[in-house]
Structure formats: structure tokens, C-alpha cells
Motif scaffolding. Sequence first.
Motif, PDB file in Angstrom:
ATOM      1  N   UNK A  31     -32.161   0.945  61.739  1.00 47.71           N
ATOM      2  CA  UNK A  31     -33.072   0.832  62.868  1.00 47.71           C
ATOM      3  C   UNK A  31     -34.497   0.963  62.361  1.00 47.71           C
ATOM      4  N   UNK A  32     -35.325   0.031  62.737  1.00 50.36           N
ATOM      5  CA  UNK A  32     -36.703   0.014  62.276  1.00 50.36           C
ATOM      6  C   UNK A  32     -37.606   0.547  63.382  1.00 50.36           C
ATOM      7  N   UNK A  33     -38.113  -0.331  64.187  1.00 51.44           N
ATOM      8  CA  UNK A  33     -39.053   0.062  65.226  1.00 51.44           C
ATOM      9  C   UNK A  33     -38.314   0.404  66.519  1.00 51.44           C
ATOM     10  N   UNK A  34     -38.818   1.393  67.225  1.00 48.26           N
ATOM     11  CA  UNK A  34     -38.310   1.720  68.554  1.00 48.26           C
ATOM     12  C   UNK A  34     -39.507   1.752  69.487  1.00 48.26           C
ATOM     13  N   UNK A  35     -39.322   1.286  70.715  1.00 48.71           N
ATOM     14  CA  UNK A  35     -40.465   1.220  71.610  1.00 48.71           C
ATOM     15  C   UNK A  35     -40.095   1.218  73.069  1.00 48.71           C
ATOM     16  N   UNK A  36     -41.141   1.290  73.877  1.00 50.08           N
ATOM     17  CA  UNK A  36     -40.991   1.258  75.322  1.00 50.08           C
ATOM     18  C   UNK A  36     -41.878   0.167  75.904  1.00 50.08           C
ATOM     19  N   UNK A  49     -45.530   1.663  74.219  1.00 48.25           N
ATOM     20  CA  UNK A  49     -45.657   2.504  73.035  1.00 48.25           C
ATOM     21  C   UNK A  49     -44.576   2.123  72.043  1.00 48.25           C
ATOM     22  N   UNK A  50     -44.817   2.445  70.772  1.00 48.44           N
ATOM     23  CA  UNK A  50     -43.822   2.194  69.752  1.00 48.44           C
ATOM     24  C   UNK A  50     -43.919   3.247  68.658  1.00 48.44           C
ATOM     25  N   UNK A  51     -42.828   3.388  67.915  1.00 49.48           N
ATOM     26  CA  UNK A  51     -42.770   4.349  66.830  1.00 49.48           C
ATOM     27  C   UNK A  51     -41.943   3.754  65.704  1.00 49.48           C
ATOM     28  N   UNK A  52     -42.456   3.867  64.487  1.00 52.72           N
ATOM     29  CA  UNK A  52     -41.744   3.323  63.331  1.00 52.72           C
ATOM     30  C   UNK A  52     -40.703   4.319  62.832  1.00 52.72           C
ATOM     31  N   UNK A  53     -39.889   3.882  61.890  1.00 51.97           N
ATOM     32  CA  UNK A  53     -38.882   4.771  61.320  1.00 51.97           C
ATOM     33  C   UNK A  53     -39.523   5.941  60.594  1.00 51.97           C
ATOM     34  N   UNK A  69     -44.518   9.209  72.548  1.00 53.92           N
ATOM     35  CA  UNK A  69     -43.244   8.652  72.108  1.00 53.92           C
ATOM     36  C   UNK A  69     -42.761   9.449  70.906  1.00 53.92           C
ATOM     37  N   UNK A  70     -41.456   9.670  70.862  1.00 54.33           N
ATOM     38  CA  UNK A  70     -40.855  10.375  69.729  1.00 54.33           C
ATOM     39  C   UNK A  70     -39.446   9.826  69.521  1.00 54.33           C
ATOM     40  N   UNK A  71     -38.853  10.176  68.391  1.00 57.89           N
ATOM     41  CA  UNK A  71     -37.519   9.673  68.099  1.00 57.89           C
ATOM     42  C   UNK A  71     -36.719  10.690  67.313  1.00 57.89           C
ATOM     43  N   UNK A  72     -35.417  10.584  67.453  1.00 58.69           N
ATOM     44  CA  UNK A  72     -34.475  11.389  66.684  1.00 58.69           C
ATOM     45  C   UNK A  72     -33.634  10.393  65.895  1.00 58.69           C
ATOM     46  N   UNK A  73     -33.958  10.230  64.626  1.00 55.28           N
ATOM     47  CA  UNK A  73     -33.291   9.220  63.815  1.00 55.28           C
ATOM     48  C   UNK A  73     -31.796   9.506  63.644  1.00 55.28           C
ATOM     49  N   UNK A  74     -31.456  10.770  63.582  1.00 54.88           N
ATOM     50  CA  UNK A  74     -30.050  11.134  63.393  1.00 54.88           C
ATOM     51  C   UNK A  74     -29.188  10.720  64.583  1.00 54.88           C
ATOM     52  N   UNK A  75     -29.824  10.667  65.753  1.00 58.61           N
ATOM     53  CA  UNK A  75     -29.087  10.326  66.971  1.00 58.61           C
ATOM     54  C   UNK A  75     -29.442   8.944  67.505  1.00 58.61           C
ATOM     55  N   UNK A  76     -30.233   8.189  66.747  1.00 63.02           N
ATOM     56  CA  UNK A  76     -30.643   6.844  67.184  1.00 63.02           C
ATOM     57  C   UNK A  76     -31.200   6.863  68.598  1.00 63.02           C
ATOM     58  N   UNK A  78     -34.695   7.438  71.191  1.00 54.41           N
ATOM     59  CA  UNK A  78     -36.141   7.436  71.352  1.00 54.41           C
ATOM     60  C   UNK A  78     -36.470   8.015  72.728  1.00 54.41           C
ATOM     61  N   UNK A  79     -37.587   8.734  72.770  1.00 52.64           N
ATOM     62  CA  UNK A  79     -38.008   9.416  73.980  1.00 52.64           C
ATOM     63  C   UNK A  79     -39.406   8.947  74.377  1.00 52.64           C
ATOM     64  N   UNK A  80     -39.701   9.075  75.674  1.00 55.39           N
ATOM     65  CA  UNK A  80     -41.055   8.838  76.156  1.00 55.39           C
ATOM     66  C   UNK A  80     -41.396   9.952  77.136  1.00 55.39           C
ATOM     67  N   UNK A  81     -42.277  10.831  76.713  1.00 54.79           N
ATOM     68  CA  UNK A  81     -42.775  11.896  77.574  1.00 54.79           C
ATOM     69  C   UNK A  81     -44.002  11.363  78.291  1.00 54.79           C
ATOM     70  N   UNK A  82     -43.964  11.364  79.605  1.00 56.44           N
ATOM     71  CA  UNK A  82     -45.051  10.808  80.404  1.00 56.44           C
ATOM     72  C   UNK A  82     -45.680  11.923  81.233  1.00 56.44           C
ATOM     73  N   UNK A  83     -46.936  12.216  80.963  1.00 49.20           N
ATOM     74  CA  UNK A  83     -47.673  13.246  81.682  1.00 49.20           C
ATOM     75  C   UNK A  83     -48.822  12.625  82.453  1.00 49.20           C
ATOM     76  N   UNK A  84     -49.359  13.379  83.377  1.00 52.87           N
ATOM     77  CA  UNK A  84     -50.505  12.919  84.180  1.00 52.87           C
ATOM     78  C   UNK A  84     -50.253  11.525  84.743  1.00 52.87           C
ATOM     79  N   UNK A  85     -49.097  11.355  85.327  1.00 48.47           N
ATOM     80  CA  UNK A  85     -48.699  10.040  85.813  1.00 48.47           C
ATOM     81  C   UNK A  85     -49.581   9.584  86.961  1.00 48.47           C
ATOM     82  N   UNK A  86     -49.809   8.265  86.999  1.00 51.72           N
ATOM     83  CA  UNK A  86     -50.647   7.645  88.014  1.00 51.72           C
ATOM     84  C   UNK A  86     -49.821   6.616  88.792  1.00 51.72           C
TER      85      UNK A  86
END
Length: 117
Positions: A31-36, A49-53, A69-76, A78-86
Motif C-alpha cells: 500500500x502506497x498512498x492513502x487518502x480522503x 487529504x493524503x498520507x504516504x507510506x 490524517x493518520x494511518x496504521x500501516x500494520x492494520x492497513x 487510515x483515519x481522518x480526524x475532523x475538528x472545528x467542523x463547518x
Amino acid sequence: QVQVVQSGGGLVQPGGSLRLSCAASGSISNINLMGWYRQAPGNQREWVASITSGGTTDYADSVKGRFTISRDNAKNTVFLQMNSLKPQDTAVYYCKIVRGGPRFDYWGQGTQVTVSS
């Protein structure tokens, strides 16, 4: 067979927070790039957003400083924490997982995020 399953999302008031998750399971490696991405009604799908390996992140200007954006490579996963939503963050959010060599893009099923009072 690879499955990409999203979770999270829902209804939140302006200024609130939500966390999205996206996990790939099955026979997947390199898995290379992960994104939203997100798509609001009447609009084209846009990159969020995107995050590389290696953990390098990038964000659209509209979410910079509010989303993480964050990722857990061991579990394949990806997360997106969204704050101050509009309200303008309201959309269906999709995750994308990019496999390298040969390249193939896997998409999640989409999850609705609604920001409204």
C-alpha cells in the motif's frame, strides 16, 4: 479479494468533531498512498487529504489546520480526524487506498458527514 470498509461519520453541530476510519482487508500488499475525498451534492468529488507510506501528509487548503490524517500501516487503516467542523464540510466522504506496483486504487463505500445546527 480486497475489501475497503469505512466507519464513522454522522451528524454534528458546527464546531464539533468527527473521526472517520477506513480499513482494507484481504489480499492486499504494497500500500502506497492513502487518502480522503469528499463529494457534496451537485459538486464533483474533491481531494481532502493524503498520507504516504512514510507518513508525509498533505491537505486541501479548505481543511488545513482543522483535519488530521493518520494511518496504521500494520492494520492497513487510515483515519481522518475532523475538528472545528463547518456546514460547508457536509458531504459524503470516501477513502482511497493506492496499491503500488502495479498501481490499483481501492475506494471505500462512502460515509455521510452532515454539519448542521
